[in-house]
Design a protein around this motif. Structure first.
Motif, PDB file in Angstrom:
ATOM      1  N   LEU A  47       0.826  -1.208   0.000  1.00 27.22           N
ATOM      2  CA  LEU A  47       0.000   0.000   0.000  1.00 27.22           C
ATOM      3  C   LEU A  47       0.862   1.260   0.000  1.00 27.22           C
ATOM      4  O   LEU A  47       0.530   2.258  -0.668  1.00 27.22           O
ATOM      5  CB  LEU A  47      -0.922  -0.006   1.216  1.00 27.22           C
ATOM      6  CG  LEU A  47      -2.009  -1.089   1.210  1.00 27.22           C
ATOM      7  CD1 LEU A  47      -2.627  -1.246   2.595  1.00 27.22           C
ATOM      8  CD2 LEU A  47      -3.089  -0.761   0.188  1.00 27.22           C
ATOM      9  N   ALA A  51       1.431   4.276  -2.889  1.00 28.70           N
ATOM     10  CA  ALA A  51       1.275   5.688  -2.529  1.00 28.70           C
ATOM     11  C   ALA A  51       2.539   6.492  -2.793  1.00 28.70           C
ATOM     12  O   ALA A  51       2.626   7.668  -2.395  1.00 28.70           O
ATOM     13  CB  ALA A  51       0.878   5.805  -1.059  1.00 28.70           C
ATOM     14  N   GLU A 262      -5.001   7.217  17.440  1.00 33.93           N
ATOM     15  CA  GLU A 262      -5.991   6.585  16.578  1.00 33.93           C
ATOM     16  C   GLU A 262      -6.173   5.137  17.010  1.00 33.93           C
ATOM     17  O   GLU A 262      -5.202   4.451  17.355  1.00 33.93           O
ATOM     18  CB  GLU A 262      -5.527   6.644  15.125  1.00 33.93           C
ATOM     19  CG  GLU A 262      -6.512   6.076  14.118  1.00 33.93           C
ATOM     20  CD  GLU A 262      -6.018   6.201  12.687  1.00 33.93           C
ATOM     21  OE1 GLU A 262      -6.577   5.496  11.807  1.00 33.93           O
ATOM     22  OE2 GLU A 262      -5.072   6.980  12.446  1.00 33.93           O
ATOM     23  N   HIS A 277      -4.571  -1.414   5.702  1.00 34.62           N
ATOM     24  CA  HIS A 277      -4.946  -0.139   5.095  1.00 34.62           C
ATOM     25  C   HIS A 277      -4.888   0.998   6.114  1.00 34.62           C
ATOM     26  O   HIS A 277      -4.442   2.106   5.792  1.00 34.62           O
ATOM     27  CB  HIS A 277      -6.345  -0.227   4.481  1.00 34.62           C
ATOM     28  CG  HIS A 277      -6.408  -0.998   3.210  1.00 34.62           C
ATOM     29  ND1 HIS A 277      -6.470  -2.388   3.196  1.00 34.62           N
ATOM     30  CD2 HIS A 277      -6.391  -0.605   1.913  1.00 34.62           C
ATOM     31  CE1 HIS A 277      -6.507  -2.798   1.931  1.00 34.62           C
ATOM     32  NE2 HIS A 277      -6.466  -1.748   1.138  1.00 34.62           N
ATOM     33  N   GLN A 278      -5.296   0.714   7.346  1.00 37.04           N
ATOM     34  CA  GLN A 278      -5.282   1.763   8.361  1.00 37.04           C
ATOM     35  C   GLN A 278      -3.853   2.093   8.786  1.00 37.04           C
ATOM     36  O   GLN A 278      -3.528   3.256   9.029  1.00 37.04           O
ATOM     37  CB  GLN A 278      -6.121   1.342   9.573  1.00 37.04           C
ATOM     38  CG  GLN A 278      -6.398   2.492  10.533  1.00 37.04           C
ATOM     39  CD  GLN A 278      -7.490   2.160  11.525  1.00 37.04           C
ATOM     40  OE1 GLN A 278      -8.158   1.126  11.428  1.00 37.04           O
ATOM     41  NE2 GLN A 278      -7.714   3.049  12.482  1.00 37.04           N
ATOM     42  N   ALA A 280      -1.158   1.792   6.846  1.00 34.73           N
ATOM     43  CA  ALA A 280      -0.569   2.546   5.734  1.00 34.73           C
ATOM     44  C   ALA A 280      -1.099   3.979   5.707  1.00 34.73           C
ATOM     45  O   ALA A 280      -0.338   4.924   5.460  1.00 34.73           O
ATOM     46  CB  ALA A 280      -0.851   1.835   4.417  1.00 34.73           C
ATOM     47  N   ARG A 281      -2.383   4.145   5.970  1.00 36.13           N
ATOM     48  CA  ARG A 281      -2.962   5.487   5.976  1.00 36.13           C
ATOM     49  C   ARG A 281      -2.356   6.336   7.088  1.00 36.13           C
ATOM     50  O   ARG A 281      -2.070   7.532   6.887  1.00 36.13           O
ATOM     51  CB  ARG A 281      -4.473   5.389   6.135  1.00 36.13           C
ATOM     52  CG  ARG A 281      -5.176   6.736   6.006  1.00 36.13           C
ATOM     53  CD  ARG A 281      -6.689   6.582   5.939  1.00 36.13           C
ATOM     54  NE  ARG A 281      -7.236   6.005   7.152  1.00 36.13           N
ATOM     55  CZ  ARG A 281      -7.841   4.822   7.215  1.00 36.13           C
ATOM     56  NH1 ARG A 281      -7.949   4.065   6.121  1.00 36.13           N
ATOM     57  NH2 ARG A 281      -8.325   4.380   8.356  1.00 36.13           N
ATOM     58  N   ARG A 284       1.083   7.445   5.957  1.00 34.52           N
ATOM     59  CA  ARG A 284       0.996   8.510   4.957  1.00 34.52           C
ATOM     60  C   ARG A 284       0.612   9.838   5.609  1.00 34.52           C
ATOM     61  O   ARG A 284       1.197  10.885   5.331  1.00 34.52           O
ATOM     62  CB  ARG A 284      -0.019   8.153   3.873  1.00 34.52           C
ATOM     63  CG  ARG A 284       0.352   6.955   3.021  1.00 34.52           C
ATOM     64  CD  ARG A 284      -0.477   6.913   1.744  1.00 34.52           C
ATOM     65  NE  ARG A 284      -1.899   7.042   1.990  1.00 34.52           N
ATOM     66  CZ  ARG A 284      -2.727   6.024   2.197  1.00 34.52           C
ATOM     67  NH1 ARG A 284      -2.246   4.778   2.219  1.00 34.52           N
ATOM     68  NH2 ARG A 284      -4.018   6.215   2.399  1.00 34.52           N
ATOM     69  N   TYR A 285      -0.370   9.797   6.477  1.00 35.59           N
ATOM     70  CA  TYR A 285      -0.843  11.017   7.127  1.00 35.59           C
ATOM     71  C   TYR A 285       0.251  11.627   7.998  1.00 35.59           C
ATOM     72  O   TYR A 285       0.407  12.852   8.044  1.00 35.59           O
ATOM     73  CB  TYR A 285      -2.081  10.716   7.973  1.00 35.59           C
ATOM     74  CG  TYR A 285      -2.652  11.934   8.668  1.00 35.59           C
ATOM     75  CD1 TYR A 285      -3.461  12.836   7.965  1.00 35.59           C
ATOM     76  CD2 TYR A 285      -2.376  12.184  10.008  1.00 35.59           C
ATOM     77  CE1 TYR A 285      -3.972  13.960   8.593  1.00 35.59           C
ATOM     78  CE2 TYR A 285      -2.884  13.310  10.642  1.00 35.59           C
ATOM     79  CZ  TYR A 285      -3.675  14.181   9.937  1.00 35.59           C
ATOM     80  OH  TYR A 285      -4.180  15.294  10.564  1.00 35.59           O
ATOM     81  N   GLU A 288       2.547  13.527   5.745  1.00 37.16           N
ATOM     82  CA  GLU A 288       1.922  14.661   5.072  1.00 37.16           C
ATOM     83  C   GLU A 288       1.649  15.819   6.013  1.00 37.16           C
ATOM     84  O   GLU A 288       1.615  16.983   5.595  1.00 37.16           O
ATOM     85  CB  GLU A 288       0.620  14.208   4.418  1.00 37.16           C
ATOM     86  CG  GLU A 288       0.848  13.268   3.227  1.00 37.16           C
ATOM     87  CD  GLU A 288      -0.391  12.504   2.832  1.00 37.16           C
ATOM     88  OE1 GLU A 288      -1.436  12.680   3.494  1.00 37.16           O
ATOM     89  OE2 GLU A 288      -0.320  11.742   1.850  1.00 37.16           O
TER      90      GLU A 288
END
Length: 290
Positions: A47, A51, A262, A277-278, A280-281, A284-285, A288
């Motif tokens: 993932l 990205a 989280e 997925h969570q 990886a998110r 990424r967050y 960023e």
């Protein structure tokens, strides 16, 4: 024999570390918890690659395919190992460092001791100690006992006979859902967990857990965090006392570190398998929002 998905070996601090580097873009270092290997990050890595990230995975000494540990681990030593790995790869710029479980101690130590090389810190259901852990035996005795037990297990042939089955049972017990199993390729599991080297490494690292925790607690007031931090905690979806207490401890860790908090649910301790997925998110967050 080279299995699909295996990497190369780099000598860091005199130890051959199995390392897999993939992709292009902002670098992310993934460090797995006790008794895990590089392939346990496969879904998260895929993932992150999609990205646009450079994904760096490695096995600590005595884990996965890496050479045996030359000495007991320390928080500062594992932070230095990550820095040495980045040096060997020629990566000078800041990285997002991700630590799961016990490796959360190592990742946090890296972020504190190498702030100029840290873009963000992500702790994935990290180990947490609020006070210095109590120990009944001195560190040297615990280390000696772990080494002796590891060699005794190797001599009996138990790792070769039962190692993969123990690994798979531990993975099933650490995931959410009655049907959740071990997705790792059987060939890779056999290649790693049939060796006494891996089980000796696991025992050695576990024997120094309280010392590593105490060392990190001592680092915190002297070396403040400068990078953004995310604490991602697993929750199995139940309302039991143990589950609520674990979430409370993870929330307190986030508060102590000034981190974004989280919860991933439903999920077991192996968040990278249950909620890739969570994870990886969150990675990424974290980068960023820097």
């Amino acid at each position: 024999m080279t299995h699909p998905g295996s990497g190369r070996f780099l000598r860091v601090d005199g130890t051959a570390l199995h390392t897999l580097v993939q992709g292009e873009g902002p670098p992310v270092v993934l460090s797995a918890g006790l008794a895990l290997a590089w392939f346990d990050w496969d879904e998260v890595a895929a993932l992150l690659l999609a990205a646009g990230r450079t994904v760096i995975r490695f096995d600590r000494p005595g884990h996965g395919l890496s050479a045996p540990a030359p000495a007991p681990p320390t928080a500062a030593g594992e932070a230095r190992r990550i820095a040495g790995l980045l040096d060997a790869l020629g990566i000078a710029g800041p990285v997002t460092v991700v630590g799961h479980s016990l490796a959360g101690f190592h990742a946090e130590a890296f972020a504190r001791l190498h702030p100029e090389r840290t873009a963000a810190l992500v702790l994935v259901d990290s180990s947490v100690e609020e006070t210095r852990p109590r120990t009944l035996l001195p560190a040297a005795l615990r280390t000696g006992a772990a080494r002796a037990l590891g060699w005794a297990l190797t001599a009996t042939g138990l790792p070769a006979a039962l190692g993969p089955a123990v690994r798979r049972a531990a993975v099933r017990a650490s995931r959410a859902g009655s049907r959740a199993g071990d997705p790792a390729a059987r060939g890779l599991v056999r290649r790693c967990y049939r060796t006494g080297r891996v089980w000796r490494g696991i025992l050695l690292e576990n024997s120094r857990y309280p010392d590593t925790a105490a060392e990190l607690l001592a680092l915190r007031p002297r070396h403040p965090l400068r990078a953004p931090v995310t604490v991602l905690a697993a929750h199995d979806g139940t309302s039991g006392r143990a589950a609520r207490r674990w979430l409370a401890r993870q929330a307190a860790l986030a508060d102590r570190l000034g981190a974004r908090f989280e919860v991933a649910a439903p999920a077991g301790h192996l968040l990278m398998l249950d909620r890739p997925h969570q994870v990886a998110r969150a990675v990424r967050y974290a980068t960023e929002r820097r």
